[in-house]
Enzyme design. Structure first.
Site, PDB file in Angstrom:
ATOM      1  CB  VAL A 312       5.936  -1.639  13.303  1.00  0.00           C
ATOM      2  CG1 VAL A 312       5.882  -3.155  13.491  1.00  0.00           C
ATOM      3  CG2 VAL A 312       7.166  -1.250  12.485  1.00  0.00           C
ATOM      4  N   PRO A 313       2.298  -1.737  12.830  1.00  0.00           N
ATOM      5  CG  PRO A 313       0.717  -2.471  11.253  1.00  0.00           C
ATOM      6  CD  PRO A 313       2.191  -2.202  11.434  1.00  0.00           C
ATOM      7  CB  CYS A 314       1.956  -3.674  17.754  1.00  0.00           C
ATOM      8  SG  CYS A 314       2.349  -2.072  18.449  1.00  0.00           S
ATOM      9  CG  HIS A 315      -2.624   0.161  15.832  1.00  0.00           C
ATOM     10  ND1 HIS A 315      -1.450   0.549  15.209  1.00  0.00           N
ATOM     11  CD2 HIS A 315      -3.598   0.305  14.905  1.00  0.00           C
ATOM     12  CE1 HIS A 315      -1.718   0.925  13.967  1.00  0.00           C
ATOM     13  NE2 HIS A 315      -3.016   0.794  13.759  1.00  0.00           N
TER      14      HIS A 315
END
Length: 358
Positions: A312-315
């Site tokens: 879940v690419p919060c980056h």
């Protein structure tokens, strides 16, 4: 940010959170090292920093014999991996010290490795696997007696005592409790911990994340579950797909995810998964996409509550002025991930190119 000054400070401190984000190349010795190398530190003017081992080798540097930068950091030794695989295949199996010696292993060395990397001894780790197996038998409707003996216990009283010490309830009262398994994973950016429930992966975080203990307590509460070491089929898929990701061969994940949270948090986390590989978005754009343009801070908080890194690419979310801002795994890791994805997506022969998905 990975400035020269910050990287030099990291090697002085032997900071493991920078593992995999850069290598130190020493001009005077012709050797390159990990950030955590214990060898004597060179003067700043004798150092250059490179992003990959390949780059260091191409510049003529040799790998350090102390920190072995060509080996995967924290990798589980093959003999220990074989023991863990054997337990996953048959949780009732018991490796006593004499059996370890017969296999050519030193029991004290095995004990130290498990204490360092899992926080418990190998014998405690085996006990957790047996309890994990028994718990699943009970959840499937098996009688307590069958669950105990099929999981390798020799007596019902010993089984009941061990079970209650871990789960807090007697075996016969456990059918209303859930179970979450935890496993250690090694990645190029350092050790991560993954948690899986029956429905899917519910946590993937770097082991040095400051909020990790709080997150583990939160998922135990949200799932009404106990968290113990044990095998879960979702881990096999996760390990495979995460390996492909770090090889630049995967940009989207299909391993099932299980992310309990408020409706708003779930909206934010679902939107995160639509940000294309190799690109970035902003908190402001995320808020507008949700139809809540004034909720920028709330969106940022929900991003920070995401417990499943990378998948879940919060980056990929940055501030409006282009700053990377905070990241649970460290801003230097965020910088590394964004640069890695951008380079992988730009390669014309990459399966991640153009569409950003495979």
């Amino acid at each position: 940010m990975l400035t020269r000054e910050r990287m030099y400070q990291a090697i002085l401190e032997k900071d493991s959170t920078f593992e995999g984000t850069f290598f130190t190349a020493v001009k005077t010795t012709g050797i390159f090292c990990r950030p955590t190398c214990t060898a004597r530190k060179p003067k700043p003017e004798n150092v250059e920093f490179v992003t990959t081992a390949k780059e260091a080798i191409q510049k003529g540097y040799r790998p350090c014999k102390v920190c072995r930068p060509l080996e995967k950091s924290g990798e589980t030794p093959a003999p220990i991996r074989e023991l863990m695989d054997a337990l996953a295949a048959d949780p009732s199996k018991k490796f006593r010290d004499e059996e370890l010696v017969r296999l050519g292993l030193e029991p004290s060395a095995i004990r130290r490795w498990f204490l360092k990397n899992h926080g418990i001894t190998f014998h405690a780790y085996q006990r957790m696997f047996r309890l994990n197996s028994a718990f699943r038998h009970l959840r499937d409707g098996a009688p307590v007696t069958d669950a105990a003996f099929e999981s390798g216990y020799d007596s019902l009283s010993g089984f009941a005592d061990s079970f209650k010490s871990v789960f807090g309830v007697a075996p016969s009262n456990s059918r209303h409790r859930n179970l979450i398994n935890i496993e250690r994973l090694e990645t190029p950016l350092g050790t991560m911990f993954a948690c899986a429930a029956d429905a899917g992966i519910c946590l993937l975080e770097f082991s040095d994340r400051k909020m990790l203990e709080t997150e583990l307590k939160d998922i135990a509460r949200l799932h009404n579950a106990e968290i113990i070491p044990g095998h879960n089929p979702h881990f096999d898929i996760l390990r495979l797909q995460l390996g492909e990701y770090f090889e630049g061969k995967r940009s989207a994940f299909t391993v099932p995810l299980f992310m309990p949270g408020t409706p708003f948090q779930q909206q934010v986390w679902e939107l995160l998964q639509t940000v294309p590989y190799g690109t970035t978005s902003t908190y402001k754009r995320q808020a507008s996409a949700l139809g809540m343009p004034a909720a920028i801070r709330a969106v940022a908080r929900a991003n920070g509550m995401n417990r499943i890194s990378i998948l879940v690419p919060c980056h990929r979310i940055i501030s409006e002025d282009g700053q990377l801002t905070g990241y649970g795994g460290g801003v230097h890791r965020k910088q590394w991930l964004l640069g890695f994805e951008k380079r992988a997506a730009a390669k014309p022969d990459s399966p991640c190119a153009e569409t950003g998905h495979i």
